[in-house]
Structure formats: C-alpha cells, structure tokens
Design an enzyme around this catalytic site. Sequence first.
Site, PDB file in Angstrom:
ATOM      1  N   CYS A   1       4.012 -12.419  -1.119  1.00  0.00           N
ATOM      2  CA  CYS A   1       2.965 -13.396  -1.376  1.00  0.00           C
ATOM      3  C   CYS A   1       2.602 -14.097  -0.071  1.00  0.00           C
ATOM      4  CB  CYS A   1       3.344 -14.464  -2.392  1.00  0.00           C
ATOM      5  SG  CYS A   1       3.734 -13.806  -4.001  1.00  0.00           S
TER       6      CYS A   1
ATOM      7  N   ARG B   1       1.457  -9.017   2.767  1.00  0.00           N
ATOM      8  CA  ARG B   1       2.589  -9.650   2.080  1.00  0.00           C
ATOM      9  C   ARG B   1       2.542  -9.410   0.567  1.00  0.00           C
ATOM     10  NH1 ARG B   1       4.926 -13.790   5.460  1.00  0.00           N
ATOM     11  NH2 ARG B   1       5.987 -14.499   3.604  1.00  0.00           N
TER      12      ARG B   1
ATOM     13  N   TRP C   1       2.310 -10.800  -4.644  1.00  0.00           N
ATOM     14  CA  TRP C   1       3.184  -9.674  -4.970  1.00  0.00           C
ATOM     15  C   TRP C   1       3.934 -10.110  -6.205  1.00  0.00           C
ATOM     16  CZ3 TRP C   1       8.490  -8.597  -5.346  1.00  0.00           C
ATOM     17  CH2 TRP C   1       8.814  -7.237  -5.403  1.00  0.00           C
TER      18      TRP C   1
ATOM     19  N   ASN D   1       4.737 -19.284  -2.830  1.00  0.00           N
ATOM     20  CA  ASN D   1       5.437 -18.075  -2.397  1.00  0.00           C
ATOM     21  C   ASN D   1       6.923 -18.336  -2.581  1.00  0.00           C
ATOM     22  OD1 ASN D   1       6.371 -15.786  -1.024  1.00  0.00           O
ATOM     23  ND2 ASN D   1       6.213 -16.792   0.969  1.00  0.00           N
ATOM     24  N   GLY D   2       7.602 -17.512  -3.363  1.00  0.00           N
ATOM     25  CA  GLY D   2       9.026 -17.720  -3.609  1.00  0.00           C
ATOM     26  C   GLY D   2       9.322 -17.528  -5.081  1.00  0.00           C
TER      27      GLY D   2
ATOM     28  N   GLU E   1      15.596   7.743   7.211  1.00  0.00           N
ATOM     29  CA  GLU E   1      14.377   7.003   7.544  1.00  0.00           C
ATOM     30  C   GLU E   1      13.136   7.877   7.314  1.00  0.00           C
ATOM     31  OE1 GLU E   1      13.551   4.095   7.951  1.00  0.00           O
ATOM     32  OE2 GLU E   1      11.737   4.061   9.156  1.00  0.00           O
TER      33      GLU E   1
ATOM     34  N   LYS F   1      10.160   6.901   4.710  1.00  0.00           N
ATOM     35  CA  LYS F   1       8.741   6.785   5.100  1.00  0.00           C
ATOM     36  C   LYS F   1       7.872   7.616   4.177  1.00  0.00           C
ATOM     37  CE  LYS F   1       8.939   4.039   7.032  1.00  0.00           C
ATOM     38  NZ  LYS F   1       9.810   3.152   7.755  1.00  0.00           N
TER      39      LYS F   1
ATOM     40  N   GLU G   1       7.703   6.020   0.558  1.00  0.00           N
ATOM     41  CA  GLU G   1       7.001   4.752   0.336  1.00  0.00           C
ATOM     42  C   GLU G   1       5.493   4.848   0.532  1.00  0.00           C
ATOM     43  OE1 GLU G   1       8.038   1.330   2.762  1.00  0.00           O
ATOM     44  OE2 GLU G   1       8.443   2.603   4.472  1.00  0.00           O
TER      45      GLU G   1
ATOM     46  N   HIS H   1      27.252  20.285  -1.166  1.00  0.00           N
ATOM     47  CA  HIS H   1      28.109  19.679  -2.199  1.00  0.00           C
ATOM     48  C   HIS H   1      27.296  19.239  -3.411  1.00  0.00           C
ATOM     49  CE1 HIS H   1      31.609  19.911   0.364  1.00  0.00           C
ATOM     50  NE2 HIS H   1      30.870  19.455   1.358  1.00  0.00           N
TER      51      HIS H   1
ATOM     52  N   LYS I   1       5.290  -6.339   2.480  1.00  0.00           N
ATOM     53  CA  LYS I   1       5.926  -6.206   3.782  1.00  0.00           C
ATOM     54  C   LYS I   1       7.272  -6.895   3.850  1.00  0.00           C
ATOM     55  CE  LYS I   1       6.105  -5.055   8.094  1.00  0.00           C
ATOM     56  NZ  LYS I   1       6.568  -3.679   8.323  1.00  0.00           N
TER      57      LYS I   1
HETATM   58  O1  M6R Z   1      11.798  -7.400   7.375  1.00  0.00           O
HETATM   59  P1  M6R Z   1      13.010  -6.554   7.159  1.00  0.00           P
HETATM   60  O2  M6R Z   1      13.304  -5.671   8.331  1.00  0.00           O
HETATM   61  O3  M6R Z   1      14.218  -7.356   6.781  1.00  0.00           O
HETATM   62  O4  M6R Z   1      12.663  -5.624   5.942  1.00  0.00           O
HETATM   63  C1  M6R Z   1      13.614  -4.765   5.385  1.00  0.00           C
HETATM   64  C2  M6R Z   1      12.985  -3.745   4.468  1.00  0.00           C
HETATM   65  O5  M6R Z   1      12.353  -4.384   3.386  1.00  0.00           O
HETATM   66  C3  M6R Z   1      11.955  -2.879   5.193  1.00  0.00           C
HETATM   67  O6  M6R Z   1      12.515  -2.244   6.301  1.00  0.00           O
HETATM   68  C4  M6R Z   1      11.378  -1.813   4.238  1.00  0.00           C
HETATM   69  O7  M6R Z   1      12.359  -0.902   3.879  1.00  0.00           O
HETATM   70  C5  M6R Z   1      10.185  -1.108   4.914  1.00  0.00           C
HETATM   71  N1  M6R Z   1       9.040  -1.137   4.051  1.00  0.00           N
HETATM   72  C6  M6R Z   1      10.439   0.314   5.241  1.00  0.00           C
HETATM   73  O8  M6R Z   1       9.350   0.905   5.876  1.00  0.00           O
END
Ligand code: M6R
Length: 610
Positions: free
Chosen positions: A2, A27, A74, A100-101, A483, A487, A490, A506, A605
Amino acid sequence: MCGIVGYLGATNASDVLLTGLKRLEYRGYDSAGLATIHDGQLHVRRAVGPVDQLQESLTKSPVRGEIGIGHTRWATHGQPSEQNAHPHMDASGRIALVHNGVIENHSSIRNFLADEGIQFHSQTDTECLVQLIGFFYGRSGDLRESLELALQEVRGTFGIALVCSDHPETLFSARRGSPLLVGITAEGYVIASDPHAVVAHTSDVTYLEDDEVAVLSPAGLEATTIHSVAVEKRIEVLDLSLADVGLSGHANYMEKEIREQPESLREMMRGRLDVTNGRIVLGGLTEIERDLAHFQRVLLFGCGTAWHAALIGGYLFETLAGIPTTVQYASELRYRNPLIEENTLAVAMSQSGETADTLAALREVKLKGATCLGIVNTVGSSIALETDAGVYLHVGPEIGVASTKAFTAQVAVLTMMACDLGRRRRLSPEQTANVVHELATMPEKIAEALETEKQIQSLVADLSQHDNWLYLGRGVNFPVALEGALKLKEISYIHAEGLPAAEMKHGPIALIDKGMPVVVIAVQDHTYEKVLSNIEEVRSRKGRVIAIATQGDTQIGEVADEVIFVPPTIPALSPLVTTIPLQWLAYHTALHRGCNVDKPRNLAKSVTVE
Ligand code: M6R
C-alpha cells in the site's frame, strides 16, 4: 505494501495525489482512491484496479480542493473492491483516512463500535480505525486528541494520512511500523509512504518515527508522540532525483533495472574496493570494526530474493572467511526461538528495509544478544535504523516488483564482507587481492552477460509453451537456480522449481517429460563434471536442457540443447554473471506471455505484513 500520499498546498490536490500514487503504485495495485476537501465538503473517488482506473473516474467526475489524501492498495483484509478501497470514512462522513499497515485488533474494535450502533461499509481493518477516531471525535469534538486516543487503542502497524471537513486546512498523519515521510515545499506539505512520491516537489523532508503524529497546517508542522509529548523534527535532504524514479526511455522498470546493473554495481563498489592495495573498505562496518575479527558465527536472514542472496553469502562466509554460517528465512527465524551463541554476527538482508518478517526476526536476534548488521537498499528504512551497523546497497530505487539489481548488489556486498572478514582470519593478502581484482571487473562482465538478451529472446516463443520448468545448480550456483525459478514464477506465472542439481534424482526427476525446459547452471568450477552427469540424466528423460556455461567451454554443446555463455570468473563470483541470463529469460518469457512485468498479479514490492 500500500502506498499513501497526502497534500496540503496551493494547487489542485487531486493532480498532485494522482502523480504521487502513480509513483507508489509498485507498493500495491489492487485499487486506488483519494479524498479532497473543497467548500467545506469531503470529495471521495475510488476505483478497483491500478491508478489509471482512478484517473479515468476523475476525468469523468473531477474533484477540486487544495488539500487531500490518496491511497494505492495491496489487499490484506477484504478482497479488492470499490467498497474496500481507501479512503475510508467515519460514520459522520466528515473524516477520511488512508492507511498502510495492519490493525491487528480490528475485530474487537469493530464489535465495540457495532455495539455502539456504528455501521460498517467495508471488510477492512482500516475502517475500524477511522470509525474509532470518528467515535471519539463525536464525543470530544477534539480531532487531534481523538486521533491520539484511537492510536493508543490499536495494535499493529500503521502509516496514516487523515483529513476532516471540519479542518479544511489541516493534514494529519502518524506512523507505527509503516514508513512515512513529510516533504516540506514552498507552499505546504507532501506526505508519503516513500520518497518517490515526494521527490518531484521537494528534497527537504523529515521522517516520522514510530508512534509519532504530525499535524500540518499553514501554521507549520507540529509533531508529537501519540501521548501528546512534543517532538523536535530534523529536516533532512533527500538523496534522490526525479530521474532515479523515472523510466528514462525504458519500456518498464524491470528492463531498466536489469540494464542498470553494470553501473549500479560500479556505484555500489566505488570507494569500497581498494584495488591498488587489494583491500575491501566498508565504511558502514567501522562501528563494529574491533569485533570483526572475533565473530565465531554468522547468521544471515531475509525473504524471497534477499534470502537467495543470503544463501550465496552463507557459502562465501564459509569458503572465504571460514566462519560457520547459517542462513534462515526471516519468517521462520522469528518464530523458532533461535539459539544465539556468543559472538554471533546477525545480518538482515532487505532491499526495502521494511519487510515485516525480516524486521521482526531482526528484533528477535537483537534481543538475544547478536550484533546486528543490515544489508539494505533504502536509506533510513526501519531495518537500516534498527541495526547496529550496516552496508547500504546504494543502487538507487528498485521499483519493478521483481528484484534484479538489488540481488546482484546484495551478492556483491556479501562477497566483500566475506572477503574482509576472511582477510582478518585466514585469507592471505594475495588471495584477498585476487577477489578484489575480480570484483573490480564485474561491471564489465555483467555488461557482457547482458548481451545474451538476443539469444534468449529467440528461445522464449518455444519455451513459454511449457507450464513447468526446472532450474538446477550446485554449490554457490544452487541459490542462483532458486532465484531464476522465482523470477520466472513471479512475473510469467509459469511453475518453476529450483533444485541442487544432484537432488533432482531423489524425486523431482519424475516430473521430466519430453521437452520440459531444464535450465542448468554449468560453469567450470569443481562441480562441473558432476553437473554434466546431471545434464545427461535430464536428456535421458527427454528434457530440454538450457545450459548457462562459461565462455570457451567446448564440451557443453555436446550435451545441452541450448548453451548461453557468460564470461569466466572465479567460482565465488560466478553468481554475479550466471544470474543475468536468468533475469532475461524470466523477463522475455513474461513479455511473450503478455504479462505485466512490473506489476505481477497478487504481489507488491515491499511486504510489510506478516
Ligand atoms: O525488500 P526485501 O528485500 O526485504 O523483499 C524481500 C522479498 O519480498 C523480495 O525479494 C521478493 O521476493 C521479490 N519480489 C523477488 O523478486
């Protein structure tokens, strides 16, 4: 999660709020809304979906006024709908609030107010807060006091902005656990949950601390705690330009941020790599300089991509510095009552510096006696403020939801730290200088790895037909496989799993059928021969192997269906180059499938809820 923005000034508030909301959209983008005051009346507009929808509704039905608040959501409590979109109003319809929260005790507040005859119009926790403020205000007629009283009652986190038609020249704001800054302009104030929405108006800002309230009016900025104790605020200068938060001609933020990596890494290492003397100089660690030689354990933690970087860090701390290292998900660490031994260095990894689980884990290990460092990108964020010392990534704002340039910077910072700690223990000057020299070449090598883009573009039409992919890697490149898979998941919504290459046999090998894409990181390190065998195992099951290999490797072409070459480097630094083609692969696959790479569905984000 948010974004909130507030404005008090001399121009049309809805224009300022809309521009601010667009900058905060990363956000959250489930719904957006704003409220202004004009002619003593509140004017509210809300729309489901991204800020463009709100803009459309404002075009049809504009609002006037030079004071207002805005929100991009969000969803946590209550599905994305117009009813649940902010701003929310109190029962009198005179107070509007954006938040926000998470208000944790929302149910008991709701029950209490319902018993008092108050009707609710949404399923949100936020409405409970504004209704509570309105309830107190109805009794006392003192808005500031009512706001403070309500904030004393609520448990959880909040960054809020509030306007009331009885106070048409006053903007109220407060925070606990969710960031909030106040920008001071020539004509008034812009408040926001992060600087991106403020930078276009001013670089003079002040950050609210937990449980502080700021009341902004033509008479000035008045800050107190939620218990009415006056607070002196320090004005700081924002280290951010408008260009940093714009697209600068790129199609989207993810593309911009992938391409920025050579330069962002160069910036991050500037002044920290002493190539002449083969040394690492991390100014942020000066505070704990004397302890650096004595830590006996390292504990790294974070979430998502930051956790992947931490896994690479774990490998490097053990191989370069010889310090036993554990790596934990922050979300698990916080609840496992961790055993913190004496001389433990705990390192919180976070791009945003606001991730709720990482912050909570940090507080837990700090309480148990660890010395705490932060590796954070956002200057002045909660994690940066609560750690004993730390190293900023300094890669500029990362706006695309998928983390890219922050990941490579996190890995590079961890390499520098491992090298620095290693030099104080077991690395010789020559070994240290070797890593330092290699780090210095990384911006060029990453630039070269970025040139794999065209080849990758030519592969995605075929690959993107498949709904399941595997990513395999060994040693320091196993987290790179994780990673790469994250990517892809997501931003393209393809299911992908990252595995240590040897683990495939396994169980997961059962998934492989004809043509299934299996991305294998097969650089020439001590695991190379074993990885070739793993590739053979995939091929025997008719999987399609896309290998990320070292330039000059003549063997790999015989076993892989596609080979993407990256520049050679020392094994410890290989994740910095092997990651790059995986970023392109996810990016172009997502584009091919028509996905919005900057705003993937269901995500935001920075995850400031638990
Ligand atoms: O701001 P942060 O690095 O703490 O965020 C952690 C994760 O939420 C963040 O890396 C998330 O996995 C990304 N969207 C991955 O691309």
